[in-house]
Design a protein around this motif. Structure first.
Motif, short mmCIF file in Angstrom:
data_model
loop_
_atom_site.label_atom_id
_atom_site.label_comp_id
_atom_site.label_asym_id
_atom_site.label_seq_id
_atom_site.Cartn_x
_atom_site.Cartn_y
_atom_site.Cartn_z
N HIS A 110 3.72 -13.31 -11.29
CA HIS A 110 3.65 -13.43 -10.50
C HIS A 110 4.67 -15.34 -10.25
N ASP A 111 5.31 -15.27 -9.48
CA ASP A 111 5.90 -16.29 -9.70
C ASP A 111 6.17 -17.27 -8.58
N ALA A 112 5.00 -17.47 -7.73
CA ALA A 112 4.45 -18.19 -7.33
C ALA A 112 3.19 -18.79 -8.29
N ASN A 113 2.80 -17.95 -9.15
CA ASN A 113 1.22 -18.20 -10.06
C ASN A 113 1.72 -19.33 -10.80
N ALA A 114 3.40 -18.92 -11.14
CA ALA A 114 3.89 -20.01 -12.74
C ALA A 114 4.17 -21.36 -11.44
N ALA A 115 5.10 -21.02 -10.85
CA ALA A 115 5.55 -22.23 -9.87
C ALA A 115 4.36 -23.36 -9.99
N LEU A 116 2.96 -22.65 -9.41
CA LEU A 116 1.57 -23.53 -9.22
C LEU A 116 1.02 -24.08 -10.33
N TRP A 117 1.43 -23.20 -11.76
CA TRP A 117 0.65 -23.35 -12.69
C TRP A 117 1.40 -24.95 -13.52
N ALA A 307 10.35 -24.64 -11.27
CA ALA A 307 9.26 -24.79 -11.50
C ALA A 307 8.57 -23.35 -11.70
N GLY A 308 9.03 -21.88 -11.57
CA GLY A 308 8.80 -21.19 -12.04
C GLY A 308 9.24 -21.06 -13.41
N MET A 309 10.25 -20.89 -13.87
CA MET A 309 10.97 -21.50 -15.58
C MET A 309 9.61 -21.77 -16.28
N ILE A 310 9.06 -23.38 -15.90
CA ILE A 310 8.40 -23.75 -16.53
C ILE A 310 6.89 -23.45 -16.52
N GLY A 311 6.54 -23.12 -15.61
CA GLY A 311 5.06 -22.59 -15.31
C GLY A 311 4.86 -21.03 -15.95
N ALA A 312 5.80 -19.92 -16.08
CA ALA A 312 5.69 -18.96 -17.53
C ALA A 312 5.91 -19.35 -18.44
N ALA A 313 7.02 -20.03 -18.91
CA ALA A 313 7.07 -20.74 -20.02
C ALA A 313 5.73 -21.06 -20.66
N GLU A 314 4.78 -22.04 -19.90
CA GLU A 314 3.41 -22.50 -19.99
C GLU A 314 2.63 -21.61 -20.24
N LEU A 315 2.23 -20.84 -19.25
CA LEU A 315 1.18 -19.39 -19.25
C LEU A 315 1.89 -18.74 -20.72
N ALA A 316 2.69 -18.53 -20.73
CA ALA A 316 2.91 -17.73 -22.19
C ALA A 316 2.70 -19.05 -23.60
N ARG A 317 2.83 -19.67 -23.29
CA ARG A 317 2.37 -20.80 -24.36
C ARG A 317 1.12 -20.64 -25.04
N ALA A 318 0.14 -21.02 -23.66
CA ALA A 318 -0.86 -20.78 -23.99
C ALA A 318 -1.82 -19.86 -24.44
N ALA A 319 -1.15 -18.48 -24.16
CA ALA A 319 -1.98 -17.07 -24.14
C ALA A 319 -1.01 -17.50 -26.21
N LEU A 320 -0.38 -17.55 -26.60
CA LEU A 320 0.36 -17.44 -27.83
C LEU A 320 -0.82 -17.96 -29.03
#
Length: 334
Positions: A110-117, A307-320
């Motif tokens: 979710h975009d807000a979750n990504a921004a918060l992360w 923020a949304g792009m940075i958070g989504a990228a960071e979450l994808a990195r953590a999952a990887l």
């Protein structure tokens, strides 16, 4: 370096109703490269467009994974878009389809979750433990961090704070209810409140009355905020009303979650000097037992539209990295 290994580059994509914005992000949250494209209006064309921008970035960088920030309901596995009001997906297994096409792990959020992360890892929410992000734009998006972990609810759709009912039988909302918080505290609400005040006494404002008189549909939240900066009396009253609703809503949220930090994000946050101090006062005056408890710090976001792009990228990195750590070591690694 993380865990003694190489930190991969990942792509974070903000999938908006108008534009796709994709960025290569490194392990420090720095944006290295960005590609933008218009958002196609069919599911197949949208996935074609997403694959195209990722492949363009992959041609210039070694990419390990992809994260998509989506304004809509994402399932608890972060693999399927259940519903997105401005996108052509419904119960669509987007992560699997893009993984098959790209040969890269793909994660949805979710975009807000990504921004918060992103704000938690690299911005205004750094050091917070229990954090609420309220993204105020056309409506209200929201995200929760509890004990340093994103809270998504049982089925992946929490929290819809913008649709808390604050006025019984109040303004109609697109969600089907009436009196939702976002109908009084959003960019759209700034316009509605201005038009209501002008209807009562149009002579109090020369700027807004002139603009609304020519074309009421041309009035925007940004224009109302600009008129307030110029000292327009009606616009200043609108911002005062907005601050009251923001403070009241944040008090409701704090009575439930008791956060140590609240981050105000979204397009309206750029006008924070016009309302944030007043909102803090309303918040402190509305929260239960204010004199006997510590109040949350209230900050504006630092990372802006990225923020949304940075958070989504960071979450994808953590999952990887979690996936790699879970793979048993072979004989050479023992």
């Amino acid at each position: 370096m993380r865990g003694g290994g190489h930190v991969p580059l990942t792509v974070g994509i903000d999938v908006g109703g108008t534009n796709i914005r994709a960025s290569v992000v490194d392990g420090a949250g720095e944006v290295l490269d960005t590609v933008t494209a218009s958002t196609p209006q069919s599911a197949r064309a949208l996935e074609d467009g997403l694959a195209r921008v990722v492949k363009e970035l992959c041609a210039r960088h070694a990419i390990g994974a992809v994260g998509l920030a989506v304004a809509g309901f994402v399932d608890e596995d972060r693999a399927t878009v259940r519903f997105a009001p401005h996108l052509p997906w419904e119960d669509a297994p987007v992560a699997r389809r893009l993984t098959d096409r790209l040969g890269l792990p793909v994660l949805l959020e979710h975009d807000a979750n990504a921004a918060l992360w992103a704000e938690y890892r690299f911005g205004a929410a750094a050091g917070g433990r229990n954090v609420v992000l309220v993204a105020i734009g056309t409506g209200i998006g929201a995200a929760l961090l509890i004990d340093g972990r994103l809270y998504r609810g049982s089925y992946g759709v929490a929290p819809e704070l913008g649709h808390l009912q604050v006025v019984p039988n109040g303004r109609a909302c697109a969600c089907g209810k009436r009196g939702c918080w976002e109908r009084y505290c959003s960019g759209t609400a700034l316009v509605d409140t201005a038009l209501e005040m002008l209807a009562t006494d149009p002579t109090r404002s020369t700027m807004l009355a002139r603009e609304a008189g020519r074309d009421p549909g041309s009035l925007t939240g940004r224009r109302v905020a600009g008129a307030a900066q110029d000292g327009d009396p009606v616009a200043l009253d609108v911002m005062a009303d907005f601050a009251r609703w923001l403070g009241l809503g944040l008090a409701f949220v704090s009575d439930i979650f008791d956060p140590d930090l609240i981050v105000v994000a979204g397009g309206v946050s750029s006008s924070a000097p016009l309302f944030l101090d007043d909102a803090r006062e309303h918040y402190a005056g509305s929260i239960t037992g204010a004199r006997h408890r510590r109040l949350a710090r209230i900050r504006t976001a630092q990372l802006g539209e990225a923020a949304g792009m940075i958070g989504a990228a960071e979450l994808a990195r953590a999952a990887l990295e979690a996936q790699r750590d879970a793979v048993p070591a072979g004989p050479a690694g023992r």
